[in-house]
Design a protein around this motif. Structure first.
Motif, mmCIF file in Angstrom:
data_model
loop_
_atom_site.group_PDB
_atom_site.id
_atom_site.type_symbol
_atom_site.label_atom_id
_atom_site.label_comp_id
_atom_site.label_asym_id
_atom_site.label_seq_id
_atom_site.Cartn_x
_atom_site.Cartn_y
_atom_site.Cartn_z
ATOM 1 N N LEU A 159 0.843 -1.197 0.000
ATOM 2 C CA LEU A 159 0.000 0.000 0.000
ATOM 3 C C LEU A 159 0.879 1.247 0.000
ATOM 4 O O LEU A 159 0.676 2.183 -0.783
ATOM 5 N N PHE A 160 1.881 1.256 0.888
ATOM 6 C CA PHE A 160 2.823 2.383 0.933
ATOM 7 C C PHE A 160 3.576 2.513 -0.389
ATOM 8 O O PHE A 160 3.734 3.606 -0.926
ATOM 9 N N GLU B 167 -7.937 2.869 1.678
ATOM 10 C CA GLU B 167 -7.820 1.518 1.126
ATOM 11 C C GLU B 167 -8.837 0.594 1.804
ATOM 12 O O GLU B 167 -9.451 -0.262 1.162
ATOM 13 N N LEU C 18 6.837 7.532 2.378
ATOM 14 C CA LEU C 18 6.007 6.337 2.173
ATOM 15 C C LEU C 18 6.876 5.185 1.662
ATOM 16 O O LEU C 18 6.726 4.041 2.098
ATOM 17 N N LEU D 229 -4.207 6.889 4.081
ATOM 18 C CA LEU D 229 -3.912 5.849 3.095
ATOM 19 C C LEU D 229 -4.548 4.522 3.544
ATOM 20 O O LEU D 229 -5.207 3.825 2.768
ATOM 21 N N PHE D 230 -4.342 4.195 4.814
ATOM 22 C CA PHE D 230 -4.950 2.978 5.359
ATOM 23 C C PHE D 230 -6.477 3.061 5.304
ATOM 24 O O PHE D 230 -7.148 2.105 4.922
ATOM 25 N N ARG E 157 2.881 1.364 -3.472
ATOM 26 C CA ARG E 157 2.064 1.756 -4.628
ATOM 27 C C ARG E 157 1.719 3.243 -4.574
ATOM 28 O O ARG E 157 1.785 3.945 -5.579
ATOM 29 N N GLU E 158 1.345 3.719 -3.379
ATOM 30 C CA GLU E 158 0.998 5.144 -3.242
ATOM 31 C C GLU E 158 2.224 6.009 -3.540
ATOM 32 O O GLU E 158 2.114 7.058 -4.178
#
Lengths: 341, 341
Positions: free
Chosen positions: A187-188, B191, A220, B187-188, A190-191
C-alpha cells in the motif's frame, strides 16, 4: 520532542544545516526548555570515524537524545550514534549485526526527498573492511518523530533533487520486488510510486506542492522498505558509491532500469503492479530513469565483473521475487553503464 | 512467537476458540517448545473482573507473554492483562490513563473481521463506574504479531459478520474524520473503505476471498485508528452497548449514517474523500448501513436525551473535523433509532 530528553545532540552536515531546519529545531528545543549540542561534521556516506566523533561529543555534552537533520547521511549517522551509545561496539563488531532493542531516542528531519531514513530502523554506513556500505539494524532506531516540510528541500541543487527522487522511487519499486512484501508495505509502495512517477517523469524545478509530494512519497517508500528491506539494486549500488563516489540515489537509478527488465524477462507479477501504480510500461519507466541519469560514468569492465561476483554475497540478494545469477548481475552492471554484455 | 517468551497465556472466549485458531496457535507453540495455559473465560464486552481472573491465571501459570484469540473482546482482554501485569493498578485507577511503556508481549489472532484490535494500542473494557466502555492506551500493547486468516471467520453467524464489518467500516470512516488524520492514516483508511464498501453494500454470505478482504480491510482500518483514535460515533455507541447490550459494531453502524449526514451539512471536506473511496454518495452509504442494521431497537427517548448530554463529556468528542453540539448528538441518537427530533 519535549518528552524525549533534557539535552539533544543535533547531528547534521555543513550544508543540510542551512535550509532552515536547524533553526526550527533549535528554536523548538528552546521553547521546550531543552538544551543541545550540534555536531555538524557529517559528510556524504558517513564513516565509522564520523560516527565515533559524534559519539564522543554525545558523551561530552551529556545529551540523552539525538536529532538528525539532513539527507540520509546525517540521519543515518544520528541513528548509528543513538544505537552505539546504548550498545557500544568495537570497530570490528559494528557491522556484525545482532543489535538489541536499546538506543537513545531519535528524531529525524529530512532535508532531501529520497532516503526515507526518517521512517526506517536502518542506519547505513561506509564499511571500509568490506569496501562497500552496510546497514545497521535495530527496531530501537526507528525515529520517535519525523518532521516533514517540503520547504527544507527548496534550495537543493537539481542534481540532488534528481538523485534523491530516484532513490525514493527505487525504494518503492524494490520493496514491491521483495518476497516479504505485504498488503501494508505494498500500500505504501504503490501510493509512493503513484505520487512519484508523474513528478519524476517530468522533473525540472519542482513546485512547492511537488516538493511536499516528493518528500511524502519518499517517506512512504521508506515505510515500505522499513518492512521489506531493499533488493540487490541497493546491494550493487553500494559498490559504485564506495569505489567511485557515485551518489547513492543515482547508483540506484542507474541500476534499477536493467533490474526491471530482468523482472520482465522472468515475468515477475509484481512488475505489473509497479507499472500500474506508475501508469507506465517498463520501457517508458526505463527511459525516464535513463533520462534522469544522463551521461554515464566510464567504469572499467573488469571492475564491473568484480562487482557482479561480489554482488552474489550481499545480503540484499536474498529473498527477491526475481532470480539473480552472476551473469544477470554482470549484464545489469554492463548495460547500466552503456557497455555490451 | 518463539522470540516472545517461554510460556504463553492464551486468552480467548468459549466460541472464538472453536474456529481452528486455538489449535493452530497451540500447535505452533508446541513446535517452538513453548508451553501455555488457556483462559477461555472472556465474554463479550469484558469487565475488569474478567481481566482480573486472567491476571490471576497469568501469575499462577508463570506465563511471560499473552496470546489473544477472538474478536475484540478476547484480544482487548489479552492486551489489558498484558498491560496490568507489567503495571498493576487498583480497580479505581485502571481507567485513569497515564500508562507507561511496559507490558508483556502480546500476539493477536482475530477471528472476526471488525475490531482491528490486533493492530492498535488500545484495550477497551467495560467501565462500570462510568456506565460505559473505556479504552486503556499504551504503546506497549501494540501487538508484536498478528496472524490474519480469513478462514477463521468462516463459521461466524451472519449477524456477527455484519456487525463486525460495520465496525471496521466505521473505524475507517471515523479515522478520516479526525483532525489528527495524516497521509499515512488516510492511506490505510481509504484503502480499507475501498475494499470494504463493495462487500458491505451486498453482504450476504461472504466468499473465502471476501472473508480475506474483510479481515485485511478491518486491520487496515485498525491501523488508521491506531494513529488517529475514533470519533464520537464510538463514544456514543459505548452507552448503547453498556446499557442495552447492543453489539459494538452494530452500535457504530446505527450511529454512523446520521453522523455522516451531519458532516454533509457542515461541508466537511473529508466526507468527499470517504465517498470517493467508497465510490458512493452519502445517501447511498447511509442506505447501505441502514439496510445492514435492519429493524431498530426501541429505546426510550429520555435515555437518548441522557446519552446526548453524556456524549459531550466523552474523550472521543474532541478533535473531530465536524462540530458536535448537544442538539446534534441528540438528533443523531433520535434519527438513528427512527425517532423524530
Amino acid at each position: 520532542m519535549a518528552a524525549l530528553g533534557r539535552r539533544a545532540l543535533i547531528v547534521t552536515g555543513k550544508s543540510s544545516a542551512r535550509c532552515g531546519a536547524l533553526a526550527d529545531i533549535t528554536s523548538a528545543l528552546g521553547e521546550n526548555g531543552q538544551t543541545y549540542a550540534v555536531y555538524d561534521g557529517v559528510r556524504p556516506d558517513p564513516t565509522l570515524a564520523c560516527v565515533r566523533k559524534g559519539l564522543a561529543l554525545l558523551k561530552e555534552s551529556g545529551a540523552d537524545f539525538v536529532v538528525g537533520i539532513g539527507g540520509g547521511s546525517p540521519m543515518d549517522a544520528a541513528k548509528a550514534i543513538a544505537l552505539l551509545a546504548a550498545e557500544p561496539r568495537e570497530d570490528g563488531a559494528v557491522f556484525s549485526g545482532g543489535y538489541g532493542n536499546a538506543a537513545l531516542p531519535v528524531v529525524c528531519v529530512p532535508t532531501t526527498a529520497g532516503t526515507g531514513s526518517e521512517v526506517t530502523p536502518y542506519a547505513i554506513l561506509t564499511n571500509d573492511a568490506a569496501r562497500t556500505k552496510t546497514s545497521l539494524f535495530s527496531p530501537a532506531i526507528f525515529p520517535k518523530l519525523a518532521y516533514l516540510d517540503g520547504g527544507y528541500t527548496e534550495g537543493l541543487p537539481p542534481a540532488i533533487t534528481r538523485n534523491t527522487a530516484m532513490d525514493a522511487f527505487s525504494h518503492a519499486a524494490e520493496s514491491m520486488l521483495k518476497q516479504s512484501s505485504s498488503p501494508a508495505s505494498e500500500l505504501f509502495a504503490r501510493e509512493s510510486l503513484r505520487m512519484l512517477y508523474p513528478i519524476l517523469s517530468s522533473l525540472k524545478t519542482p513546485t512547492a506542492g511537488e516538493r511536499d509530494s516528493l518528500l511524502l512519497a519518499a517517506s512512504l517508500a521508506g515505510m515500505a522498505i522499513a518492512q521489506t528491506g531493499t533488493t540487490v539494486v541497493h546491494g550493487m549500488g553500494y559498490f559504485l558509491t564506495y569505489d567511485y563516489g557515485i551518489p547513492h540515489g543515482r547508483a540506484n537509478g542507474l541500476l534499477l532500469g536493467e533490474t526491471l527488465r530482468l523482472c520482465e524477462e522472468q515475468k515477475v507479477a509484481a512488475l505489473s503492479e509497479i507499472c500500474a501504480a506508475c501508469g507506465a510500461g517498463v520501457t517508458e519507466i526505463c527511459a525516464t530513469l535513463s533520462a534522469l541519469c544522463g551521461e554515464r560514468e566510464k567504469l572499467p569492465k573488469a571492475k564491473l565483473e568484480e562487482y557482479a561476483i561480489r554482488t552474489m554475497g550481499t545480503k540484499n540478494v536474498k529473498k527477491c521475487k526475481f532470480e539473480l545469477h552472476p551473469e544477470d548481475a554482470l549484464r545489469i552492471f554492463l548495460h547500466s553503464f552503456g557497455l555490451s554484455s
